[in-house]
Design a protein around this motif. Structure first.
Motif, PDB file in Angstrom:
ATOM      1  N   TYR A  19       0.829  -1.204   0.000  1.00 34.26           N
ATOM      2  CA  TYR A  19       0.000   0.000   0.000  1.00 34.26           C
ATOM      3  C   TYR A  19       0.866   1.258   0.000  1.00 34.26           C
ATOM      4  O   TYR A  19       0.567   2.222  -0.725  1.00 34.26           O
ATOM      5  CB  TYR A  19      -0.925  -0.006   1.215  1.00 34.26           C
ATOM      6  N   ALA A  66      -3.291  -0.216  -8.379  1.00 36.30           N
ATOM      7  CA  ALA A  66      -3.501  -1.032  -7.177  1.00 36.30           C
ATOM      8  C   ALA A  66      -3.730  -2.498  -7.547  1.00 36.30           C
ATOM      9  O   ALA A  66      -3.181  -3.405  -6.897  1.00 36.30           O
ATOM     10  CB  ALA A  66      -4.688  -0.491  -6.384  1.00 36.30           C
ATOM     11  N   LEU A  77      -8.709   1.983   0.406  1.00 38.87           N
ATOM     12  CA  LEU A  77      -8.071   2.367  -0.849  1.00 38.87           C
ATOM     13  C   LEU A  77      -8.893   3.435  -1.563  1.00 38.87           C
ATOM     14  O   LEU A  77      -8.339   4.385  -2.135  1.00 38.87           O
ATOM     15  CB  LEU A  77      -7.898   1.150  -1.750  1.00 38.87           C
TER      16      LEU A  77
END
Length: 219
Positions: A19, A66, A77
């Motif tokens: 992330y 992503a 997200l």
């Protein structure tokens, strides 16, 4: 039995690392997109439409990134995509305002009014006659007022509120706070477009994963 807890401890760490990498790359991409958007021809930056297109590109690119990097498309997200989109739009506003300031200052430099007023004030000598001195003081006061008024006008034109008003001058002449509210409306539309694009990009991933798991469930 000791291997399973160790694996479960490594998985969140790996996910968090992925992330962070995604966010850093996304920040670079959004910055590049914003710089590109600022330097596009003005005829392409249609009001409302341009912000929607920006949101679609930002949401689609960030979600695709992503998915490619294995970062799960979850609520956190989506919030991060919204934050990056808002940052990008704010950067577009800041850079566009800087270009507007440079153009406005250039126009003031080309106008020699202030220079002429300064020369007239520097060359003028107060007369000795009291009546003439009174008239001279009145003229001097008018010159100084005109110079101050010009400086105030320059500062007003350089403000971001003046730029926001300038943006919509082609369709309407609105005073504060309507130009600011119009930009907020564009920001909301941009964020909604980014979320919609993100869902569209991540939907094939969910449908593919559900298709892969359905045969195993039947067996």
């Amino acid at each position: 039995m000791t291997e399973q807890p160790a694996a479960s401890r490594l998985e969140p760490t790996s996910s968090w690392s992925g992330y962070i990498q995604w966010f850093c790359i996304g920040l670079i991409l959004i910055t590049a997109l914003s710089i590109l958007a600022v330097h596009l021809p003005e005829r392409l930056k249609l009001l409302l439409v341009f912000s929607v297109i920006y949101g679609l590109i930002a949401g689609g690119v960030l979600t695709t990134l992503a998915v490619k990097r294995g970062v799960p498309v979850k609520h956190s997200l989506i919030v991060s995509i919204l934050c990056l989109t808002i940052f990008g739009q704010s950067l577009v506003l800041y850079l566009s305002h800087q270009r507007y300031k440079e153009a406005t200052l250039q126009q003031f430099k080309m106008d020699k009014t202030t220079f002429v007023l300064d020369r007239m004030l520097a060359k003028g000598e107060p007369p000795s006659d009291p009546e003439s001195r009174k008239q001279y003081d009145e003229v001097l006061k008018q010159f100084q007022a005109a110079k101050q008024d010009r400086q105030d006008k320059e500062q007003q034109l350089l403000a971001i509120s003046s730029y926001l008003q300038h943006r919509i001058s082609g369709i309407a002449t609105l005073q504060a706070p309507w130009p600011q509210l119009f930009w907020l409306l564009e920001l909301v539309l941009c964020c909604l477009s980014a979320v919609w694009a993100s869902h569209q990009v991540s939907r094939p991933e969910h449908s593919a994963s559900s298709a892969d798991t359905s045969p195993s469930d039947e067996s």
